[in-house]
Design a protein around this motif. Structure first.
Motif, PDB file in Angstrom:
ATOM      1  N   UNK A 227      -5.559   0.814  -6.119  1.00 10.60           N
ATOM      2  CA  UNK A 227      -5.977  -0.195  -5.127  1.00 10.60           C
ATOM      3  C   UNK A 227      -5.466   0.151  -3.740  1.00 10.60           C
ATOM      4  N   UNK A 228      -4.185   0.516  -3.674  1.00 11.58           N
ATOM      5  CA  UNK A 228      -3.570   0.845  -2.384  1.00 11.58           C
ATOM      6  C   UNK A 228      -4.223   2.069  -1.758  1.00 11.58           C
ATOM      7  N   UNK A 229      -4.523   3.041  -2.602  1.00 12.85           N
ATOM      8  CA  UNK A 229      -5.166   4.266  -2.090  1.00 12.85           C
ATOM      9  C   UNK A 229      -6.551   3.915  -1.502  1.00 12.85           C
ATOM     10  N   UNK A 230      -7.232   3.001  -2.247  1.00 14.27           N
ATOM     11  CA  UNK A 230      -8.563   2.575  -1.801  1.00 14.27           C
ATOM     12  C   UNK A 230      -8.449   1.833  -0.451  1.00 14.27           C
ATOM     13  N   UNK A 231      -7.457   0.938  -0.413  1.00 13.31           N
ATOM     14  CA  UNK A 231      -7.212   0.148   0.793  1.00 13.31           C
ATOM     15  C   UNK A 231      -6.870   1.066   1.960  1.00 13.31           C
ATOM     16  N   UNK A 233      -7.674   4.177   2.289  1.00 13.94           N
ATOM     17  CA  UNK A 233      -8.873   4.909   2.720  1.00 13.94           C
ATOM     18  C   UNK A 233      -9.733   4.008   3.619  1.00 13.94           C
ATOM     19  N   UNK A 234      -9.933   2.748   3.243  1.00 20.15           N
ATOM     20  CA  UNK A 234     -10.734   1.800   4.029  1.00 20.15           C
ATOM     21  C   UNK A 234     -10.121   1.623   5.422  1.00 20.15           C
ATOM     22  N   UNK A 268      -8.316  -0.445  26.869  1.00 24.57           N
ATOM     23  CA  UNK A 268      -7.003  -1.044  26.540  1.00 24.57           C
ATOM     24  C   UNK A 268      -7.106  -1.906  25.271  1.00 24.57           C
ATOM     25  N   UNK A 269      -8.223  -2.724  25.291  1.00 23.70           N
ATOM     26  CA  UNK A 269      -8.404  -3.597  24.106  1.00 23.70           C
ATOM     27  C   UNK A 269      -8.548  -2.748  22.838  1.00 23.70           C
ATOM     28  N   UNK A 270      -9.334  -1.668  22.972  1.00 22.86           N
ATOM     29  CA  UNK A 270      -9.509  -0.763  21.818  1.00 22.86           C
ATOM     30  C   UNK A 270      -8.193  -0.165  21.360  1.00 22.86           C
ATOM     31  N   UNK A 271      -7.386   0.228  22.341  1.00 18.37           N
ATOM     32  CA  UNK A 271      -6.072   0.819  21.982  1.00 18.37           C
ATOM     33  C   UNK A 271      -5.205  -0.185  21.254  1.00 18.37           C
ATOM     34  N   UNK A 272      -5.265  -1.469  21.723  1.00 16.61           N
ATOM     35  CA  UNK A 272      -4.446  -2.496  21.051  1.00 16.61           C
ATOM     36  C   UNK A 272      -4.896  -2.704  19.592  1.00 16.61           C
ATOM     37  N   UNK A 273      -6.254  -2.738  19.440  1.00 14.27           N
ATOM     38  CA  UNK A 273      -6.790  -2.915  18.070  1.00 14.27           C
ATOM     39  C   UNK A 273      -6.363  -1.732  17.170  1.00 14.27           C
ATOM     40  N   UNK A 274      -6.472  -0.539  17.760  1.00 15.50           N
ATOM     41  CA  UNK A 274      -6.124   0.667  16.979  1.00 15.50           C
ATOM     42  C   UNK A 274      -4.637   0.648  16.549  1.00 15.50           C
ATOM     43  N   UNK A 275      -3.815   0.203  17.511  1.00 16.64           N
ATOM     44  CA  UNK A 275      -2.383   0.139  17.185  1.00 16.64           C
ATOM     45  C   UNK A 275      -2.124  -0.854  16.040  1.00 16.64           C
ATOM     46  N   UNK A 276      -2.868  -1.992  16.142  1.00 20.41           N
ATOM     47  CA  UNK A 276      -2.705  -2.998  15.067  1.00 20.41           C
ATOM     48  C   UNK A 276      -3.160  -2.410  13.719  1.00 20.41           C
ATOM     49  N   UNK A 277      -4.279  -1.729  13.760  1.00 19.67           N
ATOM     50  CA  UNK A 277      -4.791  -1.129  12.500  1.00 19.67           C
ATOM     51  C   UNK A 277      -3.830  -0.064  11.959  1.00 19.67           C
ATOM     52  N   UNK A 278      -3.282   0.728  12.891  1.00 16.95           N
ATOM     53  CA  UNK A 278      -2.312   1.759  12.459  1.00 16.95           C
ATOM     54  C   UNK A 278      -1.109   1.116  11.759  1.00 16.95           C
ATOM     55  N   UNK A 279      -0.713   0.013  12.350  1.00 15.34           N
ATOM     56  CA  UNK A 279       0.416  -0.699  11.759  1.00 15.34           C
ATOM     57  C   UNK A 279       0.105  -1.132  10.322  1.00 15.34           C
ATOM     58  N   UNK A 280      -1.114  -1.711  10.149  1.00 19.15           N
ATOM     59  CA  UNK A 280      -1.513  -2.108   8.775  1.00 19.15           C
ATOM     60  C   UNK A 280      -1.562  -0.905   7.834  1.00 19.15           C
ATOM     61  N   UNK A 281      -2.119   0.163   8.394  1.00 22.70           N
ATOM     62  CA  UNK A 281      -2.292   1.369   7.537  1.00 22.70           C
ATOM     63  C   UNK A 281      -0.943   1.926   7.092  1.00 22.70           C
ATOM     64  N   UNK A 282      -0.001   1.940   8.041  1.00 26.62           N
ATOM     65  CA  UNK A 282       1.328   2.465   7.721  1.00 26.62           C
ATOM     66  C   UNK A 282       2.015   1.614   6.657  1.00 26.62           C
ATOM     67  N   UNK A 283       1.782   0.312   6.774  1.00 23.74           N
ATOM     68  CA  UNK A 283       2.331  -0.580   5.751  1.00 23.74           C
ATOM     69  C   UNK A 283       1.763  -0.244   4.363  1.00 23.74           C
ATOM     70  N   UNK A 284       0.473  -0.018   4.355  1.00 24.77           N
ATOM     71  CA  UNK A 284      -0.190   0.321   3.075  1.00 24.77           C
ATOM     72  C   UNK A 284       0.373   1.640   2.510  1.00 24.77           C
ATOM     73  N   UNK A 285       0.543   2.613   3.419  1.00 20.69           N
ATOM     74  CA  UNK A 285       1.077   3.917   2.967  1.00 20.69           C
ATOM     75  C   UNK A 285       2.485   3.737   2.362  1.00 20.69           C
ATOM     76  N   UNK A 286       3.296   2.935   3.050  1.00 18.95           N
ATOM     77  CA  UNK A 286       4.656   2.701   2.542  1.00 18.95           C
ATOM     78  C   UNK A 286       4.602   2.057   1.142  1.00 18.95           C
ATOM     79  N   UNK A 287       3.688   1.068   1.059  1.00 21.20           N
ATOM     80  CA  UNK A 287       3.538   0.368  -0.216  1.00 21.20           C
ATOM     81  C   UNK A 287       3.095   1.347  -1.331  1.00 21.20           C
TER      82      UNK A 287
END
Lengths: 494, 359
Positions: A227-231, A233-234, A268-287
């Motif tokens: 599940x995490x791997x799938x998440x 990847x998404x 700028x808005x795009x960069x903020x969104x990307x940073x937020x997504x990166x944060x989520x992704x990193x959390x998933x990787x850690x998990x």
């Protein structure tokens, strides 16, 4: 039976001597006890043939109305013996007199019990009384006054005890060995139980790793990781899409609008969104990494438990094999214990001997026990001229005499009366052992202590019963008493 | 030339004469002797080692198999052929089934007839193992060697009615060059240089008398020569002592001591007393146990009585009746012993009265 004549060719110190006997009272007189003893032994040896030294002689005797001549010469290289019935001219095996009908087929033991009689010797009256009691008991139970059944039984019991100690020692040793094996079996069983417990614990631990239902920890972890791997990847796709969209929007705005402000704002808005997504992704990787670590730990634990379980299985197999071997050994030891030991065969033999002696002895007592006392009473009455009417013997061999007026215990009787009781015992033995035919009696200085009246009474009764009496003495006084009894007396000097 | 050693019935793990002081020493000696044989092979290698069953006394433990395998691995130049006999038969859960032997060991692991070939030396070894404790049907009678040139050896166990009967005449004619037999503890040859029991390596009980060891053999140009090599630590022996009327307890003990010393103090003896002792001498046989490794005492001695003469002498009395009870019939061992026990007790406890003095 009556001894008519003996011819001693060579026996001990006597050479070429002929002695003639009458059918009544004979007194063999010689001051030397040795000579008289030799004559007595010569008669015995001639009758029974056995001897530890060579001798030669002839014995003439009468038995059952027939005359016999018994010749022996043991000096020859081949010992010579001949028993001739002078009446019929028949030759009989001289070495089997006891098997024949001659002289009632008496044996040497019967001869010694019933024919040769000497007064009892003892330091005190009570010693003599005890000996009379012992001989009565011996004869009642064994037809032999010399047999002491109490001592015989003691002797056998002592021998048996020796073997019993050996058997007990052996059985103790066997028991000890069985105990050792049983102990080893118990220890093995305990060890096996411990191992089974350990195995169960491992099983429980293995089960604990599983969750309910068909799934286990491994499947849950695996599913979560998928599940995490799938998440992940998404999330990466979304991040890529965000970058592309922001980048495209910024270029588009920059090209179509005169000012770059909106494009910068979009960037700028795009960069903020990307940073937020990166944060989520990193959390998933850690998990994901955490789950992978958990999976590897789970697998390691599972393998360790399985290895432990396999080791326990091997150990259990080994212990169970050892247990089966020991159980088999114990069984063999128990089967072996049923086999008789050599010492037990000895014990069985001794028991058999004791049992046989007891049965034979009881049979003899049945035949002679009461009859002995009755016969003794009758003889005692005869030789005392009715002074002693009856003899009474109780179970404890306490002897009493009925004198007509009183019952006198043997301990209170005169020694001469005790001697007469003893003589009656010995004569009764002869009556019982020898049956119908009266055998001669050889009395050794029997009348030394008698007065004339007693001696006359005794000799009269003895000879009056058609019995040949040979009194052997070295005492002149006894010779004189016997000569003066008024009964025809044949004096023989050696 | 092919050199081989044939042994059987080692019975590792057996505890002979349980309860006797030397019992556990003997248990160790059985292992020690086997180790000594392997050490001898290491020093002076042979081509083949045949173990014809009952290497173990009972089901082998894994530890025991590892120990033995370690010794086998120490003689790599020797090919070892091993079978299970009736004592160490391959049980369902036996370690024999799963054990991995050293490369130089061939274990016949089923009751199926099998032939193992060593092509480079033209050696063919035939064998099987017992899978049951009791094998009452013949397993070897129809067996014939392959029709190939070489040294054909059959490894077999049993040979009596209770354990795998063997038709030895048929076996001798079957065509094997050598039949290495096990089961009988007594070494003996059934067919000269062809069929032999090596006997047990060490004697295991009081019935295993005589020499014990292994058979050493050579095969050359179609001929086999074998000889027994004794190697047992000690032997069981029947020690017969002849006693006579002069033998006293002291003299008997001295006789036994010197005889044990002469034959060897380590050997184990079954003492047999024979002869006729003086009825006046009481011999206490139980005291002889401590004078050596005496496993059993059989007292066949008798008091020197002339029974028929005694019967004639005591006829009409208890002693006469007692003798008569045993006369003229076939006596069992117990009856025969009872006759002498009773007679000796009756005669030795007689009370001689004054008028029974003899010249």
């Amino acid at each position: 039976m009556k001894i008519r004549q003996i011819e001693i060719k060579d026996f001990g110190s006597i050479k070429n001597k002929t002695l003639k006997f009458t059918s009544g009272l004979n007194v063999l007189y010689d001051e030397k006890e040795q000579m008289r003893e030799e004559v007595r032994t010569f008669i015995e040896k001639m009758l029974f043939g056995n001897a530890e030294f060579p001798y030669a002689g002839v014995l003439w005797f009468e038995s059952g109305g027939r005359n016999y001549r018994l010749t022996r010469d043991l000096h020859r290289e081949t010992p010579y013996s001949e028993l001739l019935c002078e009446t019929s001219g028949e030759l009989i095996d001289a070495d089997r007199i006891c098997d024949s009908k001659v002289a009632q087929g008496i044996s040497e033991s019967v001869f010694e019990n019933a024919i040769c009689i000497a007064p009892l010797k003892g330091n005190t009256g009570s010693e003599i009384v005890r000996e009379v009691q012992r001989q009565i008991a011996g004869f009642q139970w064994s037809a032999d006054r010399t047999v002491d059944l109490r001592r015989t039984s003691q002797r056998l019991k002592m021998t048996r005890k020796g073997y019993q100690v050996q058997v007990e020692r052996r059985k103790k040793a066997d028991q000890l060995e069985k105990g050792k094996v049983s102990k080893a079996i118990r220890r093995l069983r305990e060890e096996i139980n411990d191992l089974e417990d350990q195995k169960q614990q491992i099983g429980e631990q293995q089960s604990a790793l599983k969750t309910s239902g068909d799934s286990n920890g491994f499947q849950i972890l695996d599913g979560r990781i998928s599940e995490l791997e799938k998440k992940n990847r998404t999330q990466i796709i979304i991040m890529c899409a965000t970058v592309i969209a922001v980048f495209s929007a910024a270029i588009y705005m920059g090209m179509n609008m005169q000012t770059v402000v909106p494009a910068v704002l979009v960037g700028i808005a795009g960069a903020l969104v990307f940073m937020a997504e990166t944060n989520f992704e990193m959390r998933t990787v850690r998990e994901l990494e955490k789950r992978k670590r958990m999976k590897s730990r789970w697998l390691a634990k599972q393998n360790k438990l399985q290895d432990g379980r396999n080791e326990l299985d091997d150990e259990l197999h080994e212990k169970n094999t050892a247990l089966a071997n020991l159980t088999e050994e114990l069984q063999e030891m128990e089967e072996y214990a049923y086999l008789p030991l050599i010492d037990e065969i000895e014990i069985d033999s001794i028991n058999y001997a004791m049992d046989t002696i007891e049965k034979l002895s009881a049979r003899i007592y049945e035949k002679t026990g009461n009859r002995l006392v009755e016969t003794m009473s009758e003889i005692l009455r005869g030789i005392t001229g009715g002074e002693c009417r009856e003899l009474l013997i109780d179970e404890d061999f306490h002897i009493r005499v009925d004198t007509g007026s009183d019952l006198v215990s043997i301990e209170n009787l005169r020694l001469i009366t005790v001697g007469q009781i003893y003589l009656s015992l010995r004569l009764a033995m002869g009556e019982i052992l020898c049956g119908a035919e009266k055998l001669p009696v050889l009395l050794e200085e029997m009348f030394g202590a008698y007065d004339l009246e007693n001696a006359a009474q005794t000799v009269a009764w003895l000879t009056g019963d058609q019995r040949q009496v040979i009194v052997s003495t070295g005492k002149k006084k006894e010779l004189e008493i016997l000569k003066n009894t008024g009964i025809a007396c044949n004096t023989i000097t050696i | 030339m092919i050199r081989f050693i044939h042994l059987s019935d080692v019975h590792l793990g057996a505890v002979p004469d349980r309860g006797c002081p030397w019992s556990h020493e003997r248990e160790e000696e059985i292992w020690e002797t086997f180790r000594r044989v392997i050490a001898g092979i290491r020093k002076n290698p042979v081509d083949l080692l045949f173990i014809a069953g009952d290497l173990f006394h009972r089901q082998p433990l894994l530890g025991q198999l590892r120990q033995v395998n370690e010794w086998f691995a120490a003689i790599p130049e020797t090919r070892i052929f091993l079978m299970a006999g009736d004592h160490d038969y391959i049980k369902e859960d036996s370690f024999y089934r799963t054990f991995r032997w050293a490369p130089n060991v061939t274990f016949f692991d089923t009751q199926e007839q099998r032939c193992v070939e060593i092509p480079e030396k033209n050696i063919f070894v035939y064998g099987l193992s017992f899978e049951h404790k009791e094998v009452r049907t013949p397993l070897y009678d129809e067996w014939k060697p392959l029709n190939k040139p070489g040294f054909h050896v059959l490894l077999a166990h049993g040979g009596d009615l209770s354990c795998c009967p063997i038709d030895f005449t048929g076996l001798a004619a079957a065509g094997f060059d050598y039949v290495a037999l096990g089961h009988s503890h007594k070494p003996h040859t059934v067919c000269r240089d062809k069929i032999a029991y090596s006997g047990s390596l060490e004697p295991l009980d009081r019935n295993d008398l005589g020499k014990h060891g292994y058979i050493q053999g050579e095969y050359e140009n179609g001929n086999v020569k074998v000889r027994l090599v004794p190697c047992a630590n000690r032997s069981y022996q029947n020690l017969v002592l002849n006693v006579d009327s002069d033998t006293t307890q002291y003299k008997l003990e001295e006789m036994l001591r010197s005889e044990v010393m002469r034959r060897g103090g380590r050997n184990i003896y079954r003492l047999i007393l024979k002869g006729r002792v003086s009825p006046d001498n009481v011999l206490l046989t139980e005291r002889l146990h401590g004078l050596g490794n005496i496993v059993e005492i059989m007292d066949e001695s008798r008091p020197a009585y002339k029974i028929e003469e005694l019967y004639r002498q005591y006829r009409g009395t208890l002693i006469g009746d007692y003798i008569n009870k045993f006369l003229n019939k076939d006596l069992t061992v117990v009856e025969k012993k009872a006759l002498y026990y009773g007679l000796q007790a009756l005669l030795s406890t007689q009370v001689l009265a004054d008028d029974r003095k003899r010249l």
